[in-house]
Design a protein around this motif. Sequence first.
Motif, short mmCIF file in Angstrom:
data_model
loop_
_atom_site.label_atom_id
_atom_site.label_comp_id
_atom_site.label_asym_id
_atom_site.label_seq_id
_atom_site.Cartn_x
_atom_site.Cartn_y
_atom_site.Cartn_z
N ILE A 107 -16.17 -83.67 -20.42
CA ILE A 107 -14.93 -82.93 -20.18
C ILE A 107 -13.73 -83.87 -20.00
O ILE A 107 -12.62 -83.42 -19.70
CB ILE A 107 -15.04 -82.01 -18.95
CG1 ILE A 107 -15.18 -82.84 -17.66
CG2 ILE A 107 -16.19 -81.04 -19.09
CD1 ILE A 107 -14.99 -82.03 -16.39
N ASN A 111 -10.61 -82.85 -21.73
CA ASN A 111 -10.24 -81.43 -21.62
C ASN A 111 -9.40 -81.22 -20.37
O ASN A 111 -9.91 -81.18 -19.25
CB ASN A 111 -11.52 -80.58 -21.56
CG ASN A 111 -11.24 -79.10 -21.66
OD1 ASN A 111 -10.29 -78.59 -21.07
ND2 ASN A 111 -12.08 -78.39 -22.41
N ARG A 115 -7.76 -78.66 -19.17
CA ARG A 115 -7.99 -77.44 -18.41
C ARG A 115 -9.26 -77.56 -17.55
O ARG A 115 -9.26 -77.21 -16.37
CB ARG A 115 -8.10 -76.24 -19.34
CG ARG A 115 -8.32 -74.92 -18.62
CD ARG A 115 -8.26 -73.73 -19.54
NE ARG A 115 -6.93 -73.56 -20.11
CZ ARG A 115 -6.57 -72.51 -20.84
NH1 ARG A 115 -7.44 -71.54 -21.08
NH2 ARG A 115 -5.36 -72.40 -21.33
N ALA A 116 -10.32 -78.12 -18.13
CA ALA A 116 -11.56 -78.30 -17.38
C ALA A 116 -11.36 -79.29 -16.24
O ALA A 116 -11.87 -79.09 -15.12
CB ALA A 116 -12.68 -78.77 -18.31
N ARG A 164 -9.48 -77.63 -13.34
CA ARG A 164 -10.34 -76.71 -12.58
C ARG A 164 -11.34 -77.49 -11.73
O ARG A 164 -11.63 -77.11 -10.60
CB ARG A 164 -11.06 -75.77 -13.55
CG ARG A 164 -10.10 -74.89 -14.34
CD ARG A 164 -10.84 -73.89 -15.21
NE ARG A 164 -11.50 -72.88 -14.39
CZ ARG A 164 -12.41 -72.03 -14.82
NH1 ARG A 164 -12.81 -72.11 -16.09
NH2 ARG A 164 -12.94 -71.14 -14.03
N LEU A 165 -11.84 -78.59 -12.29
CA LEU A 165 -12.77 -79.43 -11.52
C LEU A 165 -12.07 -80.07 -10.33
O LEU A 165 -12.62 -80.12 -9.22
CB LEU A 165 -13.37 -80.51 -12.43
CG LEU A 165 -14.28 -81.53 -11.75
CD1 LEU A 165 -15.47 -80.85 -11.09
CD2 LEU A 165 -14.76 -82.58 -12.75
N LEU A 197 -16.66 -73.59 -17.01
CA LEU A 197 -15.95 -74.86 -16.92
C LEU A 197 -15.47 -75.33 -18.28
O LEU A 197 -14.32 -75.73 -18.46
CB LEU A 197 -16.87 -75.92 -16.28
CG LEU A 197 -16.29 -77.33 -16.18
CD1 LEU A 197 -15.08 -77.36 -15.26
CD2 LEU A 197 -17.35 -78.32 -15.69
N VAL A 198 -16.37 -75.27 -19.29
CA VAL A 198 -16.02 -75.66 -20.64
C VAL A 198 -16.96 -74.96 -21.63
O VAL A 198 -18.17 -74.93 -21.43
CB VAL A 198 -16.08 -77.19 -20.81
CG1 VAL A 198 -17.47 -77.74 -20.52
CG2 VAL A 198 -15.63 -77.61 -22.21
N TRP A 213 -20.90 -74.21 -14.28
CA TRP A 213 -21.37 -75.43 -13.62
C TRP A 213 -21.55 -75.21 -12.12
O TRP A 213 -20.74 -74.55 -11.47
CB TRP A 213 -20.39 -76.56 -13.87
CG TRP A 213 -20.75 -77.85 -13.16
CD1 TRP A 213 -21.83 -78.64 -13.39
CD2 TRP A 213 -20.00 -78.47 -12.12
NE1 TRP A 213 -21.81 -79.73 -12.56
CE2 TRP A 213 -20.68 -79.65 -11.76
CE3 TRP A 213 -18.80 -78.16 -11.45
CZ2 TRP A 213 -20.23 -80.51 -10.76
CZ3 TRP A 213 -18.35 -79.02 -10.47
CH2 TRP A 213 -19.06 -80.17 -10.13
#
Length: 616
Positions: free
Chosen positions: A262, A265, A267-268, A271-272, A296-297, A302
């Motif tokens: 990720i 990425n 956006r991922a 969020r993480l 998550l992706v 996850w």
Amino acid sequence: MATKENNELVIGIDLGTTYSCVAVWRHEHNRVDIIPNDQGNNTTPSCVAFTNYERLIGDAAADQAPINPENTIFDVKRLMGRKYTDSLVQEDKMMWPFKVVAGVDDKPMVVVKYKGEEKKFYAEEISSMILSKMQTIAEAYMGKPVKNAVVTVPAYFNDSQRKATIDAGVIIGLNIVRIINEPTAAAIAYALDKRNDCIGERNILVFDFGGGTFDVSLLTIEGKVFRVKGTAGNSHLGGEDINNRMMKYFVEELRTKNRVEISGNSRALRRLKSACERAKRHLSYAIKTDIEVDGLVRGFDWHASITRAKFEKINIDLFEECVKTVEECLRDAKMNKSRVHDVVLVGGSSRIPKVQQLLQDFFNGKNLCKSINADEAVAYGAAIQAAMLSEGISNVPPLVLKDVTPFSLGVSTKGDIMSVLIPRNNTIPVTKKRSYWTCTDGQLSIKIKVYEGERAKASGNNLLGSFSISIFPPALRGHPFDITFALNENGILSVSAEDKATGNEKKITITNDKGRLSSAEIDRMIQEARQYKSEDEKFIRKANALNDLDRRVYRIRSALNEEKINSKLSSKEKQDINLTICRATEMLDCLNQQDIGAIGECLKELKTILDRIMAL
């Protein structure tokens, strides 16, 4: 610094890296009110988002961040007053989902899409939007316009970063009448709220560990006088760095355990990171917490868990760095830790149990002061300072604040030696004068170079400015002149040089408009001063020895030009003296190649010759 206009009410704003807070002194109630925002929260996310339809600031911006990461700007305080090429900016850039590029004069700019068009903003512009939000919150609460504010900054913010903060206010028409250091503001809050009845002198150490910066300040409070004894810190260490450490750990775990990548990425990653921040907060009271991010992706749900022990292991070097900074502050203040009465915790990251444990162990089990709200204390203190600057406000505590300068100020002398006039951690305002002498005969002018920093070698520090003062008529070597440094309460430095014989004077003012050190450069200079301490000491010894060599050669040559002395010396003595002078001159011509031992031997020979000549 800006001046207060229209005799209007002044508010206090804590412009934080991750959260901001605004407060005001209510004279009718004789207290400070922390002002809630439109969501009813006392703190507001320092976050700005751009969409196809509108610009969002605060909670609304933070709420939509997971679905619009590329256009949601946070941590902008870390860009204030920096250059795009700053290594810390480049490091942060890799962790942000939004784009950062170089603007005019290498100033960083954030790039977003707003209403379908690409827009670029300087850090000051984004900060001005956050300040505007805090101003709006205050106006809604007070029911009238607010045009003046006291804004807090980390103690280790340099002049460039402070000027950038003032510019952010100018952009929105908010007059920043004073900038004060965050730990000093927190100490005011603590002393007035919890120690109003204390008698005698009290030493307070403020441990301010926030979202993006870390400061330690040691203050001595006696009556209503607040005197800063020492300050240390890191303007690039905070809760965001802890979040990033956790995020990197889980990105690697996803890669190795789940075969999911990720890192590219945005956006991922956003969020993480939000999940990691929540986990960090949970671990302040729990020994283990679960992390879940649905979708998550590419539809991958996850789930993971992390223990407090693992969290501490990931970040232990950051926590230990905090304690080292406390040691540095005490050392600079020349105070033993046993003399500290109160250790006050400020900033959200100070709630981390491991940080508190390390700090308590350092102070031999002393109870830490957690009685003030770590998120609101800085704004509380800023409101007190603001009330003191407001017209017609009654019942305001008559405080006297004595702050310090975070780095040494001086001039370059012969041999590239840094001659310090105002030492680091010196109380301001302050004026220092020192006498100097010209180095050569027939000098027509004196070049004054002003530096800041901790290195013994002047050129190893940061050049703030330079100017020249003329000497007429040309004088012999050793012509006296004075240099005066005056640093006022707003951190503005004035430097003047005066020819003592003629009274001719020249001065410059080093203002906040000068592009000065980045935080990374300040930290680098302090680290280098420690790392190269032995090298600096060797440099000083050698430079002083060479200066002594030059002075003795000059005195001997001058004496040989006197007929009275020249006539009493034999041809053999003159020949020996000239050979020694030639050897000394060769040493002076090849400065870097000379051994300190050889210079010392030559100095002894010259001293013997000089003593012999003076006895004639």
